[in-house]
Design a protein around this motif. Structure first.
Motif, PDB file in Angstrom:
ATOM      1  N   GLU A 134       0.853  -1.184   0.000  1.00 31.57           N
ATOM      2  CA  GLU A 134       0.000   0.000   0.000  1.00 31.57           C
ATOM      3  C   GLU A 134       0.894   1.241   0.000  1.00 31.57           C
ATOM      4  OE1 GLU A 134      -3.333   0.052   0.009  1.00 31.57           O
ATOM      5  OE2 GLU A 134      -3.828  -2.052   0.425  1.00 31.57           O
ATOM      6  N   PHE A 135       0.578   2.208  -0.864  1.00 29.88           N
ATOM      7  CA  PHE A 135       1.369   3.427  -0.982  1.00 29.88           C
ATOM      8  C   PHE A 135       0.528   4.658  -0.647  1.00 29.88           C
ATOM      9  CE2 PHE A 135       3.789   0.542  -3.648  1.00 29.88           C
ATOM     10  CZ  PHE A 135       5.111   0.948  -3.482  1.00 29.88           C
ATOM     11  N   ASP A 136       1.192   5.662  -0.071  1.00 33.80           N
ATOM     12  CA  ASP A 136       0.629   7.006   0.103  1.00 33.80           C
ATOM     13  C   ASP A 136       1.530   7.973  -0.646  1.00 33.80           C
ATOM     14  OD1 ASP A 136      -1.261   5.920   1.782  1.00 33.80           O
ATOM     15  OD2 ASP A 136      -0.369   6.683   3.628  1.00 33.80           O
ATOM     16  N   LEU A 137       0.970   8.685  -1.623  1.00 36.14           N
ATOM     17  CA  LEU A 137       1.756   9.600  -2.445  1.00 36.14           C
ATOM     18  C   LEU A 137       1.341  11.041  -2.171  1.00 36.14           C
ATOM     19  CD1 LEU A 137       2.572   9.099  -6.215  1.00 36.14           C
ATOM     20  CD2 LEU A 137       1.856  11.331  -5.378  1.00 36.14           C
ATOM     21  N   ASN A 138       2.318  11.902  -1.873  1.00 39.48           N
ATOM     22  CA  ASN A 138       2.047  13.328  -1.682  1.00 39.48           C
ATOM     23  C   ASN A 138       2.826  14.141  -2.718  1.00 39.48           C
ATOM     24  OD1 ASN A 138       4.654  14.566  -0.489  1.00 39.48           O
ATOM     25  ND2 ASN A 138       4.326  12.774   0.824  1.00 39.48           N
ATOM     26  N   VAL A 139       2.517  15.427  -2.774  1.00 37.41           N
ATOM     27  CA  VAL A 139       3.186  16.320  -3.722  1.00 37.41           C
ATOM     28  C   VAL A 139       3.974  17.383  -2.960  1.00 37.41           C
ATOM     29  CG1 VAL A 139       2.870  17.994  -5.593  1.00 37.41           C
ATOM     30  CG2 VAL A 139       1.400  15.965  -5.463  1.00 37.41           C
ATOM     31  N   ASN A 140       5.276  17.383  -3.166  1.00 38.39           N
ATOM     32  CA  ASN A 140       6.174  18.419  -2.642  1.00 38.39           C
ATOM     33  C   ASN A 140       6.144  18.590  -1.121  1.00 38.39           C
ATOM     34  OD1 ASN A 140       6.650  19.343  -5.530  1.00 38.39           O
ATOM     35  ND2 ASN A 140       7.669  20.994  -4.403  1.00 38.39           N
ATOM     36  N   ASN A 141       5.812  17.544  -0.401  1.00 41.21           N
ATOM     37  CA  ASN A 141       5.951  17.602   1.064  1.00 41.21           C
ATOM     38  C   ASN A 141       7.389  17.206   1.401  1.00 41.21           C
ATOM     39  OD1 ASN A 141       5.186  17.872   3.793  1.00 41.21           O
ATOM     40  ND2 ASN A 141       4.770  15.678   3.933  1.00 41.21           N
ATOM     41  N   THR A 142       8.309  18.088   0.994  1.00 45.77           N
ATOM     42  CA  THR A 142       9.730  17.720   1.006  1.00 45.77           C
ATOM     43  C   THR A 142      10.310  17.572   2.404  1.00 45.77           C
ATOM     44  OG1 THR A 142      10.273  20.067   0.726  1.00 45.77           O
ATOM     45  CG2 THR A 142      10.191  18.709  -1.263  1.00 45.77           C
ATOM     46  N   VAL A 143       9.645  18.110   3.430  1.00 46.34           N
ATOM     47  CA  VAL A 143      10.156  17.892   4.783  1.00 46.34           C
ATOM     48  C   VAL A 143      10.171  16.405   5.107  1.00 46.34           C
ATOM     49  CG1 VAL A 143       7.919  18.109   5.963  1.00 46.34           C
ATOM     50  CG2 VAL A 143      10.017  18.700   7.173  1.00 46.34           C
ATOM     51  N   GLY A 144       9.270  15.638   4.471  1.00 48.14           N
ATOM     52  CA  GLY A 144       9.258  14.194   4.679  1.00 48.14           C
ATOM     53  C   GLY A 144      10.498  13.514   4.124  1.00 48.14           C
ATOM     54  N   ILE A 145      11.052  14.052   3.046  1.00 45.33           N
ATOM     55  CA  ILE A 145      12.310  13.511   2.504  1.00 45.33           C
ATOM     56  C   ILE A 145      13.456  13.851   3.446  1.00 45.33           C
ATOM     57  CG2 ILE A 145      13.905  13.550   0.553  1.00 45.33           C
ATOM     58  CD1 ILE A 145      11.522  14.329  -1.224  1.00 45.33           C
ATOM     59  N   ARG A 146      13.477  15.083   3.917  1.00 42.53           N
ATOM     60  CA  ARG A 146      14.554  15.506   4.825  1.00 42.53           C
ATOM     61  C   ARG A 146      14.550  14.675   6.109  1.00 42.53           C
ATOM     62  NH1 ARG A 146      16.578  20.095   2.571  1.00 42.53           N
ATOM     63  NH2 ARG A 146      15.146  21.330   1.285  1.00 42.53           N
ATOM     64  N   ASN A 147      13.380  14.503   6.719  1.00 36.57           N
ATOM     65  CA  ASN A 147      13.385  13.764   7.983  1.00 36.57           C
ATOM     66  C   ASN A 147      13.587  12.265   7.786  1.00 36.57           C
ATOM     67  OD1 ASN A 147      10.698  12.512   7.760  1.00 36.57           O
ATOM     68  ND2 ASN A 147       9.838  14.529   8.233  1.00 36.57           N
ATOM     69  N   THR A 148      13.274  11.758   6.587  1.00 43.02           N
ATOM     70  CA  THR A 148      13.569  10.355   6.306  1.00 43.02           C
ATOM     71  C   THR A 148      15.067  10.079   6.407  1.00 43.02           C
ATOM     72  OG1 THR A 148      11.642   9.991   4.892  1.00 43.02           O
ATOM     73  CG2 THR A 148      13.559   8.569   4.505  1.00 43.02           C
ATOM     74  N   PHE A 149      15.868  10.955   5.834  1.00 42.76           N
ATOM     75  CA  PHE A 149      17.314  10.717   5.831  1.00 42.76           C
ATOM     76  C   PHE A 149      17.963  11.121   7.151  1.00 42.76           C
ATOM     77  CE2 PHE A 149      16.262  10.282   1.416  1.00 42.76           C
ATOM     78  CZ  PHE A 149      17.051   9.197   1.047  1.00 42.76           C
ATOM     79  N   LEU A 150      17.320  12.011   7.909  1.00 41.28           N
ATOM     80  CA  LEU A 150      17.784  12.271   9.272  1.00 41.28           C
ATOM     81  C   LEU A 150      17.569  11.035  10.136  1.00 41.28           C
ATOM     82  CD1 LEU A 150      18.802  14.163  11.540  1.00 41.28           C
ATOM     83  CD2 LEU A 150      16.398  14.832  11.886  1.00 41.28           C
TER      84      LEU A 150
END
Length: 369
Positions: free
Chosen positions: A146-162
């Protein structure tokens, strides 16, 4: 270590107490072993990640027919090191460097992608969810994910790698977080859609605890390596910068069982819910201000990049009380968390173990939600 005979000769009249302490230590050791067992049974496997990545790459090619410069990023627990075998997957579609209006533009983009997904044979049930950050939910028939796709919620990318960096910096971080997520799910306090804690908030709570011990298990990576986690870094650089962060050498040698019980005690009797804000960025509890972000909030957990409250879903006192109860009801000489994996003490003071973690949370070789 002194032999038992020496202890007996020196502290003979205290022997029952010493025996109880020895049994308690054995009990915590057993708990640590069970935590490792659960972690190894439930952690996301490389094959799970590869299936999600295969779908991401294929969807990116499809979406680029509509938005040629768009990039699709895998984010969340699937990539941050804290996912289990059946974790859903988060996708962030970046269509431009500038922020996107989530109320209007993001919904429009997702509606176009929804129409595209209707035509893809391997995608089923694409559903547009209008929320503060709108998402498109769907299922990949090939992988079953199951996937959840958002648009340009880039803070989620930043905190993923943190969070991925925290997962990799000390070997005890991943097991304790996975176990605490399972504990919270088992007790009904790990579902933001129902007014309790999101998995992201739980992870930040555990990291904060590990940072604030007298001998920290982990540091603040944002303070130690600010160049790797700049909130203004171009998003395509975010996955690359933290790769060279070394392992953290902690002088804290507590076992997993000791850390787990310490986590429960910290939020039961040390942390002040009404006066403090959890900050992983600063590696400490900050005083709660009267700003709109924190005012009248039951639980305050600072998002490490944008400073918002990740626990804003907890907006009802009854839910807050239910969350606190899972920490405050854990006391010596009482059974820990009814029917679950933690050690408990009989009224005679002899420690026992409830069923193992894997028996409680896993079935048929897969980790339960």
């Amino acid at each position: 270590m002194a032999c038992f005979t020496c202890i007996e000769s020196s502290f003979g009249h205290h022997l029952p107490i010493l025996e109880t302490i020895a049994q308690m230590l054995f009990c915590v050791s057993q708990l640590s072993g069970q935590m490792v067992e659960l972690f190894e049974a439930c952690q996301q496997q490389l094959s799970d990640l590869e299936r999600k990545e295969l779908c991401r790459a294929q969807l990116q090619r499809e979406i680029q027919r509509l938005f040629p410069l768009a990039r699709l990023y895998l984010a969340g627990s699937s990539l941050n090191g804290f996912g289990s075998r059946n974790s859903d997957a988060d996708l962030c579609l970046v269509i431009q460097a500038a922020p996107v209006d989530q109320r209007n533009d993001a919904v429009y983009v997702l509606s176009l992608i929804q129409q595209l997904f209707y035509r893809l044979s391997y995608i089923e049930r694409p559903q547009l969810i209008r929320a503060k950050v709108p998402i498109l939910k769907f299922r990949d028939k090939v992988s079953g994910v199951e996937f959840d796709l958002n648009v340009n919620n880039t803070v989620g990318i930043r905190n993923t790698f943190l969070l991925r960096s925290y997962a990799n910096t000390e070997q005890r971080v991943r097991p304790i977080i996975l176990v605490i997520k399972r504990w919270a799910r088992h007790h009904g306090i790990n579902d933001a859609s129902k007014g309790t804690l999101s998995s992201y908030t739980l992870v930040l709570m555990v990291l904060h605890y590990l940072q604030t011990l007298p001998e920290p298990v982990i540091p603040s990576l944002q303070k130690e390596y600010p160049e790797c986690f700049s909130p203004t870094m171009e998003i395509h650089l975010v996955p690359e910068r933290p790769k060279d962060i070394p392992l953290y050498s902690s002088s804290n040698d507590a076992s997993l069982g000791e850390l787990l019980l310490g986590f429960l005690k910290y939020y039961a009797s040390v942390f002040s819910w009404d006066k403090q804000v959890i900050s992983v960025r600063e590696a400490k509890a900050l005083p709660k201000s009267n700003s709109l972000e924190w005012r009248d909030k039951f639980i305050c957990v600072e998002e490490p990049f944008d400073g918002t409250n990740t626990a804003r879903a907890v907006h009802e006192k009854v839910k807050f009380d239910a969350i606190k109860a899972q920490f405050t009801e854990v006391r010596p000489r009482e059974r820990f968390t009814t029917g679950v994996f933690l050690p408990h003490f009989t009224y005679s003071g002899i420690p026992q173990l409830t069923p193992t973690l894997s028996q409680t949370f896993c079935s048929h070789g897969r980790c339960s939600n």
